[in-house]
Motif scaffolding. Sequence first.
Motif, PDB file in Angstrom:
ATOM      1  N   ALA A 142       4.769  -1.884   6.092  1.00  0.00           N
ATOM      2  CA  ALA A 142       3.832  -1.888   7.222  1.00  0.00           C
ATOM      3  C   ALA A 142       2.396  -2.044   6.751  1.00  0.00           C
ATOM      4  O   ALA A 142       1.577  -2.673   7.429  1.00  0.00           O
ATOM      5  CB  ALA A 142       3.992  -0.610   8.039  1.00  0.00           C
ATOM      6  N   ALA A 143       2.099  -1.488   5.592  1.00  0.00           N
ATOM      7  CA  ALA A 143       0.733  -1.580   5.059  1.00  0.00           C
ATOM      8  C   ALA A 143       0.287  -3.025   4.902  1.00  0.00           C
ATOM      9  O   ALA A 143      -0.898  -3.335   5.031  1.00  0.00           O
ATOM     10  CB  ALA A 143       0.644  -0.848   3.719  1.00  0.00           C
TER      11      ALA A 143
ATOM     12  N   LYS B 288      -4.834  -4.323   8.857  1.00  0.00           N
ATOM     13  CA  LYS B 288      -6.093  -4.834   8.323  1.00  0.00           C
ATOM     14  C   LYS B 288      -7.044  -3.726   7.869  1.00  0.00           C
ATOM     15  O   LYS B 288      -7.809  -3.913   6.939  1.00  0.00           O
ATOM     16  CB  LYS B 288      -6.769  -5.717   9.365  1.00  0.00           C
ATOM     17  N   THR B 289      -7.025  -2.584   8.555  1.00  0.00           N
ATOM     18  CA  THR B 289      -7.991  -1.528   8.255  1.00  0.00           C
ATOM     19  C   THR B 289      -7.281  -0.190   8.047  1.00  0.00           C
ATOM     20  O   THR B 289      -6.128  -0.012   8.440  1.00  0.00           O
ATOM     21  CB  THR B 289      -8.997  -1.344   9.412  1.00  0.00           C
TER      22      THR B 289
ATOM     23  N   GLU C 239       0.551   7.888   1.657  1.00  0.00           N
ATOM     24  CA  GLU C 239       1.144   6.842   0.804  1.00  0.00           C
ATOM     25  C   GLU C 239       0.764   5.449   1.287  1.00  0.00           C
ATOM     26  O   GLU C 239       0.475   4.565   0.496  1.00  0.00           O
ATOM     27  CB  GLU C 239       2.667   6.988   0.778  1.00  0.00           C
ATOM     28  N   GLU C 240       0.777   5.271   2.598  1.00  0.00           N
ATOM     29  CA  GLU C 240       0.448   3.956   3.144  1.00  0.00           C
ATOM     30  C   GLU C 240      -1.020   3.617   2.896  1.00  0.00           C
ATOM     31  O   GLU C 240      -1.357   2.464   2.612  1.00  0.00           O
ATOM     32  CB  GLU C 240       0.768   3.902   4.637  1.00  0.00           C
ATOM     33  N   LEU C 241      -1.897   4.617   2.990  1.00  0.00           N
ATOM     34  CA  LEU C 241      -3.308   4.369   2.685  1.00  0.00           C
ATOM     35  C   LEU C 241      -3.482   3.921   1.240  1.00  0.00           C
ATOM     36  O   LEU C 241      -4.270   3.016   0.946  1.00  0.00           O
ATOM     37  CB  LEU C 241      -4.145   5.636   2.957  1.00  0.00           C
ATOM     38  N   SER C 242      -2.733   4.534   0.347  1.00  0.00           N
ATOM     39  CA  SER C 242      -2.777   4.144  -1.059  1.00  0.00           C
ATOM     40  C   SER C 242      -2.264   2.717  -1.242  1.00  0.00           C
ATOM     41  O   SER C 242      -2.892   1.901  -1.930  1.00  0.00           O
ATOM     42  CB  SER C 242      -1.949   5.123  -1.891  1.00  0.00           C
TER      43      SER C 242
ATOM     44  N   LEU D 168      -3.373  -3.149  -1.884  1.00  0.00           N
ATOM     45  CA  LEU D 168      -3.274  -4.517  -1.361  1.00  0.00           C
ATOM     46  C   LEU D 168      -4.651  -5.140  -1.188  1.00  0.00           C
ATOM     47  O   LEU D 168      -4.861  -6.311  -1.523  1.00  0.00           O
ATOM     48  CB  LEU D 168      -2.528  -4.523  -0.018  1.00  0.00           C
ATOM     49  N   LEU D 169      -5.599  -4.361  -0.666  1.00  0.00           N
ATOM     50  CA  LEU D 169      -6.960  -4.866  -0.489  1.00  0.00           C
ATOM     51  C   LEU D 169      -7.590  -5.192  -1.837  1.00  0.00           C
ATOM     52  O   LEU D 169      -8.267  -6.209  -1.990  1.00  0.00           O
ATOM     53  CB  LEU D 169      -7.825  -3.847   0.265  1.00  0.00           C
TER      54      LEU D 169
END
Length: 102
Positions: free
Chosen positions: A36-37, A41-42, A87-90, A95-96
């Motif tokens: 999902a990450a 976009k943000t 975890e998804e924020l990481s 990815l960014l």
Amino acid sequence: MYDRCTSLEEVRYRIDEIDRSIVSLLAKRGNLVTQAATFKKTTDDVRAPARVEQVIMKVLALADETGASTVVVEQVYRAMISAFISEELSAHAQLLESSSGS
């Protein structure tokens, strides 16, 4: 609905079986969260508080349907969602980072 256990050992054995299933399902859910990450976009898209509440309402309805404690289900899901968001924020940050470095 559930067979009655005849000993503490049987209770523990059945709990161990359930734990194996839960951990396996958490691994599958975690894989999907990581995927999902890639679509977000943000970091606000990752946190998605409205989606969190939508999931909580859904699982509370499932708890009612199945006879599970709504208090326990809500506490477990809020903790689980919080951990997966971290975890998804990481994953999202990585990815960014990799897309800006290319």
